[in-house]
Design a protein around this motif. Structure first.
Motif, PDB file in Angstrom:
ATOM      1  N   UNK A 151       0.928  -1.027  -0.029  1.00 23.38           N
ATOM      2  CA  UNK A 151      -0.020   0.126  -0.076  1.00 23.38           C
ATOM      3  C   UNK A 151       0.920   1.151  -0.206  1.00 23.38           C
ATOM      4  N   UNK A 152       1.959   1.142   0.588  1.00 26.74           N
ATOM      5  CA  UNK A 152       2.874   2.292   0.683  1.00 26.74           C
ATOM      6  C   UNK A 152       3.432   2.696  -0.402  1.00 26.74           C
ATOM      7  N   UNK A 153       3.945   1.827  -1.465  1.00 31.02           N
ATOM      8  CA  UNK A 153       4.383   1.963  -2.731  1.00 31.02           C
ATOM      9  C   UNK A 153       3.145   2.382  -3.486  1.00 31.02           C
ATOM     10  N   UNK A 154       1.927   1.874  -3.491  1.00 28.49           N
ATOM     11  CA  UNK A 154       0.869   2.493  -4.231  1.00 28.49           C
ATOM     12  C   UNK A 154       0.505   3.925  -3.708  1.00 28.49           C
ATOM     13  N   UNK A 155       0.509   4.331  -2.534  1.00 24.51           N
ATOM     14  CA  UNK A 155       0.340   5.643  -2.338  1.00 24.51           C
ATOM     15  C   UNK A 155       1.722   6.551  -2.751  1.00 24.51           C
ATOM     16  N   UNK A 156       2.726   6.193  -2.784  1.00 22.31           N
ATOM     17  CA  UNK A 156       3.830   6.922  -3.281  1.00 22.31           C
ATOM     18  C   UNK A 156       3.678   7.357  -4.687  1.00 22.31           C
ATOM     19  N   UNK A 157       3.317   6.324  -5.378  1.00 21.71           N
ATOM     20  CA  UNK A 157       2.805   6.456  -6.834  1.00 21.71           C
ATOM     21  C   UNK A 157       1.632   7.107  -7.172  1.00 21.71           C
ATOM     22  N   UNK A 158       0.573   6.910  -6.662  1.00 18.92           N
ATOM     23  CA  UNK A 158      -0.612   7.667  -7.050  1.00 18.92           C
ATOM     24  C   UNK A 158      -1.011   8.902  -6.303  1.00 18.92           C
ATOM     25  N   UNK A 159      -0.594   8.755  -4.818  1.00 20.55           N
ATOM     26  CA  UNK A 159      -0.968   9.751  -3.964  1.00 20.55           C
ATOM     27  C   UNK A 159       0.126  10.341  -3.130  1.00 20.55           C
ATOM     28  N   UNK A 160       0.992  11.064  -3.922  1.00 17.59           N
ATOM     29  CA  UNK A 160       2.329  11.537  -3.031  1.00 17.59           C
ATOM     30  C   UNK A 160       2.166  12.404  -1.961  1.00 17.59           C
ATOM     31  N   UNK A 161       0.842  13.224  -2.059  1.00 16.46           N
ATOM     32  CA  UNK A 161       1.015  14.215  -1.003  1.00 16.46           C
ATOM     33  C   UNK A 161       0.323  13.469   0.240  1.00 16.46           C
ATOM     34  N   UNK A 162      -0.395  12.535   0.066  1.00 14.67           N
ATOM     35  CA  UNK A 162      -0.588  11.694   1.355  1.00 14.67           C
ATOM     36  C   UNK A 162       0.520  11.167   1.860  1.00 14.67           C
ATOM     37  N   UNK A 163       1.449  10.707   1.128  1.00 19.51           N
ATOM     38  CA  UNK A 163       2.796  10.145   1.842  1.00 19.51           C
ATOM     39  C   UNK A 163       3.518  11.270   2.603  1.00 19.51           C
ATOM     40  N   UNK A 164       3.385  12.475   1.674  1.00 16.13           N
ATOM     41  CA  UNK A 164       4.197  13.403   2.519  1.00 16.13           C
ATOM     42  C   UNK A 164       3.746  14.048   3.584  1.00 16.13           C
ATOM     43  N   UNK A 165       2.316  14.224   3.646  1.00 15.07           N
ATOM     44  CA  UNK A 165       1.632  14.301   4.889  1.00 15.07           C
ATOM     45  C   UNK A 165       2.031  13.353   6.036  1.00 15.07           C
ATOM     46  N   UNK A 166       1.714  12.111   5.556  1.00 14.40           N
ATOM     47  CA  UNK A 166       2.065  11.159   6.475  1.00 14.40           C
ATOM     48  C   UNK A 166       3.437  11.259   7.176  1.00 14.40           C
ATOM     49  N   UNK A 167       4.389  11.606   6.894  1.00 11.17           N
ATOM     50  CA  UNK A 167       5.929  11.772   7.099  1.00 11.17           C
ATOM     51  C   UNK A 167       5.988  13.316   7.515  1.00 11.17           C
ATOM     52  N   UNK A 168       5.114  14.113   7.310  1.00  9.15           N
ATOM     53  CA  UNK A 168       5.484  15.601   7.633  1.00  9.15           C
ATOM     54  C   UNK A 168       6.819  15.960   6.764  1.00  9.15           C
ATOM     55  N   UNK A 169       6.802  15.681   5.468  1.00 10.28           N
ATOM     56  CA  UNK A 169       7.980  15.900   4.817  1.00 10.28           C
ATOM     57  C   UNK A 169       7.725  17.028   3.752  1.00 10.28           C
ATOM     58  N   UNK A 170       8.540  18.252   4.220  1.00 10.70           N
ATOM     59  CA  UNK A 170       8.290  19.486   3.711  1.00 10.70           C
ATOM     60  C   UNK A 170       9.128  19.374   2.305  1.00 10.70           C
ATOM     61  N   UNK A 171      10.317  18.917   2.307  1.00 10.18           N
ATOM     62  CA  UNK A 171      11.083  18.738   1.068  1.00 10.18           C
ATOM     63  C   UNK A 171      11.474  17.256   0.988  1.00 10.18           C
ATOM     64  N   UNK A 172      11.477  16.799  -0.149  1.00 15.54           N
ATOM     65  CA  UNK A 172      12.016  15.576  -0.330  1.00 15.54           C
ATOM     66  C   UNK A 172      13.129  15.277  -1.218  1.00 15.54           C
TER      67      UNK A 172
END
Length: 505
Positions: free
Chosen positions: A249-270
């Motif tokens: 699921x994490x791989x799918x989220x990174x591919x199709x919903x990158x904002x969700x993954x960034x929010x889940x990690x609090x990642x400002x700059x990747x």
């Protein structure tokens, strides 16, 4: 017809979202236990048929009783949840009803009727049908519940990753073009197994917790230990499967919903080799890239990257949020022009407008947004919900290992601290499940359908007062239902199983 310029105030949107979140949150209290206990009681009845031991029949009947109590309340909340798509989210229902409604219709016609048919045999057929027929009815009841989950999760997965459809400007609807793409896309398959296996976790740990209560009270020791072992077996499969599918699921989220993954990690700059944040200020290098791409040096965009636009390592250019909003508004304008030209029979203008619409239609939903910040969900809520999910999930695995180990050593019946941990595991598994859905649904915001339709364009034209009133009515109703269920279950647990061997009573 879809209201293109939704004039509803923010208050209506807020209350509509709150009401749906309330209903979905309460409904998910019942669903995972239904899925998990279906397996628990199925295994127990299978042992009864195989071993021909009346003890396992009585054990299965006890857990079946708890299953029935939970199942009835879950159906009630689920029906209300589906009605809300028509009452509170009518623009959504109009816009994608041809697609979203199909799996829900199949769920109602096939899976629900399957449950309704065999559940009657399961509850009332113990002394009226043969053992193997009754066992089949028990398993088919569980399979029916699981099939219900499949079609509901297909619909939800399509909201996360819409595929297999085409926008028709004449009907203002997205129309299904490929049923199999909708029903069997990877996102749906992964979400189904992840959700169902997490339900097995819930049922397994619920069984462990109740069994530990009997051990703590020194009642029904044989029943408690036997039930605990079945619960641990189901919880082990569920836990392992949930972790495995969570990775996919994490791989799918990174591919199709990158904002969700960034929010889940609090990642400002990747970037490449992105770290995983355990808590703010404590990071593990490259772990997020491993989780998202299975590559320690994989590229993961952050919140600001997604807002500003970025280029992936393979050269794919992702436009900025402002560019997507601009093109979305161009799509809306072209759509309006197309409709007006069609109405007066101006085929030349209509054809030109349709061509422009087709050029920008993939950004159609962005036309309802005003600024780049609108694509960012509630980062603190998603960030901490993810850590509750992972943290409690890890703690539950540790509790499971302790329970299995000390049961193997035949010491569990005397270890009160571990029995208490088994009981505490019940609220923990529920909190982990609820947190997972917060990540999935809040992390998708502002989208009702990812990149296709934001929530502010999906709601019905209702008065704020009407939505507020029904919100509090549902809050009171669902709370009463939950209290009633808990009280009935507690009374059933306190009464205990009706075992035939005197030393167990």
């Amino acid at each position: 017809m879809l209201t293109l310029l939704n004039a509803d105030p923010n208050a209506l949107l807020g209350w509509s979202r709150a009401q749906f979140a309330l209903t979905a949150g309460y409904h998910w209290l019942f669903v995972p236990l239904t899925l998990g206990l279906a397996v628990v009681m199925g295994v127990m009845e299978t042992l009864y048929v195989v071993k021909k031991d009346e003890f396992w029949k009585r054990t299965a009947q006890f857990w079946q009783k708890l299953f029935g109590i939970n199942f009835a309340i879950g159906v009630a909340t689920g029906i209300i949840l589906e009605f809300e798509f028509g009452t509170n989210w009518s623009n959504y229902s109009w816009f994608v009803g041809d697609i979203f409604g199909a799996p829900l219709a199949i769920e109602g016609i096939v899976a629900f009727f399957m449950e309704a048919t065999f559940i009657a045999v399961m509850f009332f057929g113990w002394n009226k049908v043969g053992k193997k027929f009754h066992l089949s009815a028990t398993w088919l009841t569980g399979i029916g519940a699981t099939l219900s989950a499949w079609w509901i999760l297909v619909a939800n997965s399509w909201m996360q990753h819409p595929v297999g459809m085409e926008f028709n400007p004449d009907t203002v609807r997205n129309e299904m073009m490929d049923f199999f793409a909708v029903a069997f896309q990877s996102v749906a398959v992964v979400k189904f197994f992840h959700s169902v296996l997490s339900g097995w976790m819930t049922g397994g740990f619920f069984t462990i917790g109740v069994s530990c209560w009997y051990l703590l009270k020194k009642r029904h020791t044989r029943f408690a230990l036997a039930s605990l072992r079945v619960g641990a077996f189901v919880a082990a499969i569920g836990s392992f499967g949930t972790m495995l599918t969570g990775d996919s699921s994490g791989v799918d989220i990174a591919r199709y919903q990158p904002m969700k993954l960034a929010a889940a990690e609090g990642l400002e700059r990747g970037g490449k080799g992105a770290p995983f944040s355990i808590v703010p200020g404590v990071e593990v290098p490259k772990v997020l890239s491993i989780l998202a791409t299975h590559d320690p040096d994989g590229f993961v965009p952050g919140i600001e990257d997604i807002k500003d636009g970025y280029t992936t390592p393979d050269g794919t250019v992702q436009p900025s949020a402002d560019e997507k909003i601009k093109r979305g508004k161009q799509a809306l304008a072209a759509f309006k022009q197309y409709r007006e030209a069609r109405a007066i029979g101006d085929s030349v203008t209509a054809q030109a407008a349709r061509a422009e619409l087709d050029d920008h239609v993939q950004y159609f939903g962005y036309g309802y947004l005003d600024k780049a910040d609108d694509i960012v969900p509630s980062v603190p809520l998603v960030y901490w919900a993810f850590r509750v999910m992972v943290g409690f999930g890890s703690a539950l695995v540790l509790i499971l290992l302790l329970v299995v180990w000390f049961d193997y050593k035949k010491k569990l019946s005397t270890m009160r601290w571990l029995q208490w941990l088994g009981i505490v595991a019940i609220p923990m598994v529920y909190l982990a499940g609820q947190a997972g859905w917060i990540v999935a649904e809040v992390g998708r915001q502002p989208w009702a359908i990812q990149d296709l339709l934001p929530v502010n364009a999906a709601i019905s034209s209702l008065s704020v007062g009407a939505v507020m009133t029904t919100f509090f009515l549902f809050l009171v109703l669902f709370t009463i239902l939950l209290i009633v269920e808990v009280r009935i279950m507690c009374k059933a647990i306190q009464k205990g199983p009706e075992l035939t061997v005197s030393k167990d009573n």
